[in-house]
Design a protein around this motif. Structure first.
Motif, mmCIF file in Angstrom:
data_model
loop_
_atom_site.group_PDB
_atom_site.id
_atom_site.type_symbol
_atom_site.label_atom_id
_atom_site.label_comp_id
_atom_site.label_asym_id
_atom_site.label_seq_id
_atom_site.Cartn_x
_atom_site.Cartn_y
_atom_site.Cartn_z
ATOM 1 N N MET A 1 2.150 2.526 -21.428
ATOM 2 C CA MET A 1 2.705 1.404 -20.668
ATOM 3 C C MET A 1 1.866 0.160 -20.951
ATOM 4 O O MET A 1 0.657 0.174 -20.796
ATOM 5 N N ARG A 2 2.524 -0.901 -21.409
ATOM 6 C CA ARG A 2 1.799 -2.111 -21.772
ATOM 7 C C ARG A 2 1.171 -2.756 -20.541
ATOM 8 O O ARG A 2 1.650 -2.615 -19.423
ATOM 9 N N ARG A 3 0.097 -3.535 -20.804
ATOM 10 C CA ARG A 3 -0.716 -4.049 -19.707
ATOM 11 C C ARG A 3 0.085 -4.908 -18.752
ATOM 12 O O ARG A 3 -0.006 -4.765 -17.530
ATOM 13 N N GLY A 4 0.904 -5.827 -19.285
ATOM 14 C CA GLY A 4 1.665 -6.712 -18.403
ATOM 15 C C GLY A 4 2.671 -5.957 -17.558
ATOM 16 O O GLY A 4 2.831 -6.215 -16.366
ATOM 17 N N ILE A 5 3.355 -5.006 -18.209
ATOM 18 C CA ILE A 5 4.340 -4.211 -17.471
ATOM 19 C C ILE A 5 3.640 -3.332 -16.438
ATOM 20 O O ILE A 5 4.104 -3.175 -15.306
ATOM 21 N N ALA A 6 2.502 -2.753 -16.826
ATOM 22 C CA ALA A 6 1.743 -1.922 -15.882
ATOM 23 C C ALA A 6 1.314 -2.724 -14.669
ATOM 24 O O ALA A 6 1.343 -2.228 -13.537
ATOM 25 N N ALA A 7 0.915 -3.990 -14.882
ATOM 26 C CA ALA A 7 0.518 -4.836 -13.758
ATOM 27 C C ALA A 7 1.697 -5.093 -12.821
ATOM 28 O O ALA A 7 1.555 -5.072 -11.593
ATOM 29 N N GLY A 8 2.890 -5.322 -13.391
ATOM 30 C CA GLY A 8 4.066 -5.539 -12.559
ATOM 31 C C GLY A 8 4.438 -4.311 -11.754
ATOM 32 O O GLY A 8 4.747 -4.387 -10.559
ATOM 33 N N VAL A 9 4.402 -3.122 -12.403
ATOM 34 C CA VAL A 9 4.705 -1.875 -11.701
ATOM 35 C C VAL A 9 3.683 -1.629 -10.599
ATOM 36 O O VAL A 9 4.023 -1.231 -9.480
ATOM 37 N N ALA A 10 2.394 -1.874 -10.903
ATOM 38 C CA ALA A 10 1.348 -1.672 -9.897
ATOM 39 C C ALA A 10 1.548 -2.588 -8.697
ATOM 40 O O ALA A 10 1.367 -2.168 -7.545
ATOM 41 N N ALA A 11 1.930 -3.850 -8.941
ATOM 42 C CA ALA A 11 2.146 -4.791 -7.836
ATOM 43 C C ALA A 11 3.283 -4.326 -6.939
ATOM 44 O O ALA A 11 3.188 -4.370 -5.704
ATOM 45 N N ALA A 12 4.371 -3.855 -7.562
ATOM 46 C CA ALA A 12 5.503 -3.383 -6.764
ATOM 47 C C ALA A 12 5.138 -2.148 -5.953
ATOM 48 O O ALA A 12 5.489 -2.033 -4.770
ATOM 49 N N LEU A 13 4.417 -1.203 -6.556
ATOM 50 C CA LEU A 13 4.032 0.007 -5.840
ATOM 51 C C LEU A 13 3.028 -0.288 -4.738
ATOM 52 O O LEU A 13 3.058 0.331 -3.669
ATOM 53 N N LEU A 14 2.122 -1.229 -4.978
ATOM 54 C CA LEU A 14 1.159 -1.621 -3.937
ATOM 55 C C LEU A 14 1.893 -2.182 -2.720
ATOM 56 O O LEU A 14 1.600 -1.816 -1.574
ATOM 57 N N CYS A 15 2.851 -3.072 -2.971
ATOM 58 C CA CYS A 15 3.620 -3.649 -1.855
ATOM 59 C C CYS A 15 4.451 -2.578 -1.149
ATOM 60 O O CYS A 15 4.592 -2.589 0.075
ATOM 61 N N ALA A 16 4.993 -1.637 -1.937
ATOM 62 C CA ALA A 16 5.779 -0.555 -1.333
ATOM 63 C C ALA A 16 4.911 0.302 -0.419
ATOM 64 O O ALA A 16 5.326 0.671 0.686
ATOM 65 N N ALA A 17 3.697 0.628 -0.865
ATOM 66 C CA ALA A 17 2.799 1.426 -0.038
ATOM 67 C C ALA A 17 2.381 0.664 1.215
ATOM 68 O O ALA A 17 2.272 1.241 2.300
ATOM 69 N N MET A 18 2.142 -0.634 1.097
ATOM 70 C CA MET A 18 1.795 -1.446 2.268
ATOM 71 C C MET A 18 2.925 -1.446 3.291
ATOM 72 O O MET A 18 2.699 -1.278 4.485
ATOM 73 N N LEU A 19 4.151 -1.641 2.800
ATOM 74 C CA LEU A 19 5.296 -1.691 3.703
ATOM 75 C C LEU A 19 5.502 -0.352 4.399
ATOM 76 O O LEU A 19 5.656 -0.284 5.628
ATOM 77 N N THR A 20 5.456 0.733 3.619
ATOM 78 C CA THR A 20 5.658 2.058 4.196
ATOM 79 C C THR A 20 4.530 2.420 5.159
ATOM 80 O O THR A 20 4.773 2.940 6.259
ATOM 81 N N GLY A 21 3.293 2.144 4.773
ATOM 82 C CA GLY A 21 2.160 2.479 5.620
ATOM 83 C C GLY A 21 2.114 1.671 6.901
ATOM 84 O O GLY A 21 1.674 2.173 7.948
ATOM 85 N N ALA A 22 2.545 0.399 6.869
ATOM 86 C CA ALA A 22 2.520 -0.439 8.073
ATOM 87 C C ALA A 22 3.414 0.134 9.160
ATOM 88 O O ALA A 22 3.034 0.207 10.334
ATOM 89 N N GLY A 339 0.372 9.282 4.014
ATOM 90 C CA GLY A 339 1.828 9.302 3.900
ATOM 91 C C GLY A 339 2.342 8.249 2.933
ATOM 92 O O GLY A 339 3.233 8.526 2.120
ATOM 93 N N ALA A 340 1.793 7.021 3.020
ATOM 94 C CA ALA A 340 2.211 5.960 2.100
ATOM 95 C C ALA A 340 1.878 6.331 0.661
ATOM 96 O O ALA A 340 2.682 6.110 -0.261
ATOM 97 N N LEU A 341 0.681 6.901 0.450
ATOM 98 C CA LEU A 341 0.280 7.320 -0.890
ATOM 99 C C LEU A 341 1.223 8.384 -1.439
ATOM 100 O O LEU A 341 1.725 8.274 -2.567
ATOM 101 N N ALA A 342 1.486 9.406 -0.624
ATOM 102 C CA ALA A 342 2.329 10.502 -1.100
ATOM 103 C C ALA A 342 3.758 10.045 -1.385
ATOM 104 O O ALA A 342 4.326 10.353 -2.438
ATOM 105 N N LEU A 343 4.339 9.295 -0.449
ATOM 106 C CA LEU A 343 5.722 8.867 -0.622
ATOM 107 C C LEU A 343 5.883 7.931 -1.813
ATOM 108 O O LEU A 343 6.820 8.071 -2.610
ATOM 109 N N THR A 344 4.966 6.967 -1.938
ATOM 110 C CA THR A 344 5.084 6.006 -3.030
ATOM 111 C C THR A 344 4.889 6.681 -4.383
ATOM 112 O O THR A 344 5.622 6.397 -5.339
#
Length: 805
Positions: A1-22, A339-344
């Protein structure tokens, strides 16, 4: 996975985990938090009535909280005292008291001093009906007279028999004789709870045997009895978090699936080469899953940790605005993070597996040739599934229009998500349709860039579908849920304003309008001019599910209010066995039948339906005779408001009762609107959080999709397209994509709002703000354009020759 694409995927997953965990933080708080046991802290147990309604149907338990205090007979204390280890049983009684300056205090029976560190500093305990003990630092002396308004009566003089100090030194409590407190509470012979003081030998099972049918709370559960509003809020919060959490997970699944699909398509050539040199489909999928895990695990873990702070902010926001009771404590533990870690991570891995499946199943001999062009036809399973979701969504809308009421409200839940899933599965066909409609305009206005944009967009319809879906999701979910909330609030105002026929509305800044004031106003305004209204919440089984419904008890001149009767007549609303229902929970065919209702304290009644009315948003879903409601509420001595017709001078009456005031019908309708707006805050906050995540997903997906087109853009430069033409092409293509996504999202939102308006609130109550629509569209277009053009400008650097990587 290229660096730029990996950064975009990581940002989306980070936000998803924050939303689910909150929302997980709120859910854990609802499951584990208890009210604080302050006055009951020294008790070994508390005997109280159940504060919930439970039904069992087909082995499924349905539970709803009770908002009114269910009282306990004081006579039960005699049996509890016989339990070994019990040293004392205190009948705890509380009631609101208004002082001469309008300050609201809490009145208690003198026996409850045994539960606190109260000390009698001067005088003696109150014994007579008009004696009280007050704080020693309040400037009072033994023998003084204070005027207090208690038990729904007029302000009366009370003699100060004693001065106390201790935990009530702030002066919040006024102490009455025990029998006086029980009488003023409106339920003589009953108490809020029986507080058991005893030794370690006191057995909870023995207490339960001595108090059959009652709840014996020990440990942390004592705080829930002391603060019943906390226990009620916990049950509601569990339902809200489960509902919102489910929606957020579906949104996360759609966003992450589209994003990883774009990422895998970017690597289709590399993966096809692996297949051509002998890699098995399973090995190819393993490559994608392993690389996704390398990005997903750290991003999800960080998002889960950050979700603790976001959940704490959300809890504080809701508590400060009165959505959550102050006693509902915040609980921060490892479960939301885990839970956020597992689900995401599971969503990321599943999405990656699905995205890699097409490439991994290509035959080795065809692998490389398959990467030269994107597929132009949808798989049959995807077309069929998309059409099924489309029909489910349209069926939900039809059901809502056909049945209305609670059936419509239930159908609304699946309407938006069904249509969004249909749009996601049928995305390529939708993309081609949007491009076909918009391409003539683009070619006419911008011949060269327009042709490039439409040709590339048509050829890459499958890829663009992964981009169009989050755009449609952001607009449809955000707009529909936001305007559903504003429409419900607007319906409350319009229906209340249209149905209030009174010239004056008397309200109180304290616990309510005293019953004595009702009698005084009737004498002043004349017979048939006053309507007393007492609000409560009842529980009713609607569509085979328990529902908590707003209700009002009314008495007097019913001509002061017009709830829009569709069938039957309000004049039949009298006695103890009648009820009127709104069209949200009843139908014209229900008139003359009986229904089962649980009143505010859990008492079951089976009244006859005498009327069905239309204005349920403004007047609640249930209207009952006044005496039925007041006999089963926490504060039986006060009404919520009085409706008065005529021009009688009410100022002398208002002056006699501290804290009361007169308002116009318009002012009162505005107050109801503000209350409805406050009640809608959790939903609005959830909509904002999910919409923000969706917008982040849109931006990330667009940026990743653009970054994955470096070979295509380099090829265009090599065959002679100028940098300006390529950038113009990308701008037009972005407009085509955003325009198609906007059209789909707006269509879904329009269907949702029209269904809600037509089936639940009435189309006249629709509240859609043009400025908010413009702001939402502007945000999506600006952020989407920036997400495309910024990486494109980096790819099309001015210096150096374009290269095909």
């Amino acid at each position: 996975m290229r660096r730029g694409i990996a950064a975009g995927v990581a940002a989306a997953l980070l936000c998803a985990a924050m939303l689910t965990g909150a929302f997980g933080v709120l859910l854990e708080s609802a499951l584990r938090a208890h009210g604080s046991a302050d006055r009951y802290g020294n008790a070994v147990a508390v005997v109280a009535a159940s504060q919930r309604v439970e039904t069992v149907r087909d082995d499924q338990t349905d539970v709803r909280p009770l908002v009114e205090r269910a009282r306990v007979p004081v006579s039960v204390a005699d049996r509890v005292r016989t339990v070994p280890g019990v040293t004392e049983v205190v009948a705890d009684v509380s009631l609101p008291v208004v002082t001469a300056d309008g300050t609201v205090r809490t009145g208690r029976g003198w026996d409850a001093t045994a539960l606190t560190a109260i000390e009698l500093r001067a005088g003696r305990a109150p014994r007579a009906d008009h004696e009280v003990a007050v704080d020693s630092r309040g400037g009072r002396a033994v023998g003084d007279t204070v005027r207090l308004q208690a038990g729904g009566g007029a302000p009366e003089p009370y003699r100060v028999s004693g001065l106390v100090a201790g935990r009530s030194a702030a002066g919040d409590d006024v102490w009455f004789a025990q029998r006086t407190a029980q009488a003023l509470s409106g339920r003589p012979g009953h108490a809020d709870a029986l507080v058991v003081l005893g030794t370690k030998e006191t057995s909870a099972p023995s207490l339960r045997a001595a108090a059959p049918g009652l709840v014996v709370a020990t440990g942390a559960d004592r705080g829930d009895v002391e603060n019943p509003e906390v226990a009620a809020a916990r049950l509601d919060l569990i339902g809200v978090c489960a509902s919102i959490g489910g929606v957020s997970l579906l949104v996360v699944l759609l966003i992450v699936t589209g994003l990883l699909d774009v990422s895998v398509r970017d690597r289709a050539r590399e993966l096809a080469v692996l297949r051509a040199i002998g890699a098995t489909p399973r090995q190819v999928r393993r490559v994608i899953v392993r690389e996704t895990l390398k990005v997903a695990v750290p991003a999800s873990l960080l998002g889960g940790l950050l979700s603790l702070g976001l959940g704490a902010l959300l809890h504080r926001f809701m508590a400060e605005r009165g959505v959550l009771p102050q006693g509902l404590e915040l609980v921060l533990g490892p479960l939301p993070v885990a839970g956020a870690l597992a689900l995401t991570v599971l969503i990321a891995v599943g999405s990656a597996w699905l995205a890699a499946r097409r490439v991994s199943l290509i035959q080795p001999a065809k692998a490389v040739s398959e990467t030269s062009a994107e597929p132009t036809r949808l798989p049959r399973w995807r077309m069929v599934t998309g059409l099924v979701f489309l029909f489910v969504g349209l069926g939900s809308a039809t059901t809502a229009f056909a049945f209305g009421g609670q059936v419509a409200s239930a159908a609304m839940g699946g309407l938006v998500l069904s249509l969004i899933w249909a749009a996601a599965l049928l995305g390529p066909s939708i993309a081609r349709g949007g491009i076909t409609v918009l391409s003539p305009v683009a070619r006419l206005l911008f011949p060269v860039p327009g042709r490039l944009a439409t040709d590339t967009a048509t050829a890459a319809a499958v890829r663009l579908a992964s981009v169009i879906t989050p755009i449609a999701l952001a607009l449809s979910f955000g707009a529909s849920q936001l305007f559903v909330q504003t429409t419900a609030v607007n319906a409350t105002w319009t229906q209340a304003a249209a149905g209030l026929r009174a010239d004056h509305v008397l309200v109180s800044d304290g616990p309510g309008v005293p019953r004595a004031m009702h009698r005084a106003v009737e004498k002043t305004a004349g017979p048939g001019a006053v309507t007393a209204v007492k609000r409560t919440t009842v529980v009713m089984q609607v569509a085979n599910q328990l529902q908590s419904l707003p209700a009002q008890g009314v008495t007097g001149a019913l001509s002061n209010l017009d709830p829009g009767v569709e069938a039957g007549a309000l004049k039949g609303l009298r006695g103890k066995n009648t009820v009127a229902l709104s069209s949200n929970v009843g139908s014209k065919a229900d008139v003359g039948s009986t229904v089962s209702l649980w009143l505010g304290d859990g008492t079951v009644i089976r009244p006859e339906v005498v009327a069905v009315y239309d204005r349920g948003q403004g007047f609640g879903d249930v209207l009952l005779p006044h005496e039925v409601v007041t006999a089963h509420v926490t504060d039986a001595g006060h009404d919520d408001y009085l409706l008065v017709k005529g021009e009688a001078d009410l100022r002398p009456v208002i002056d006699r009762f501290p804290g009361t005031r007169a308002a116009s019908a318009g002012q009162y309708s505005a107050a109801l609107t503000e209350k409805a707006r406050q009640e809608a805050l959790p939903g609005l906050f959830a909509v904002a959080a999910i919409s923000l995540f969706t917008l982040i997903g849109v931006v990330t997906t667009l940026a990743v999709a653009t970054a994955s087109r470096r070979r295509e853009l380099a090829l265009l430069r090599l065959i002679g397209a100028t940098r300006g033409q390529v950038l113009a092409m990308l701008r037009l293509e972005t407009c085509l994509v955003l325009g198609t996504g906007t059209a789909v999202g707006s269509l879904v939102a329009a269907v949702t709002l029209l269904t809600f308006g037509g089936a639940v609130t009435g189309l006249s109550a629709l509240s859609v703000s043009p400025s908010v629509c413009a702001a939402v569209l502007g945000t999506v277009f600006l952020s989407g354009t920036a997400a495309v053009m910024l990486p494109a400008r980096r790819l099309l650097r001015r210096r150096g020759s374009p290269r095909i990587a």
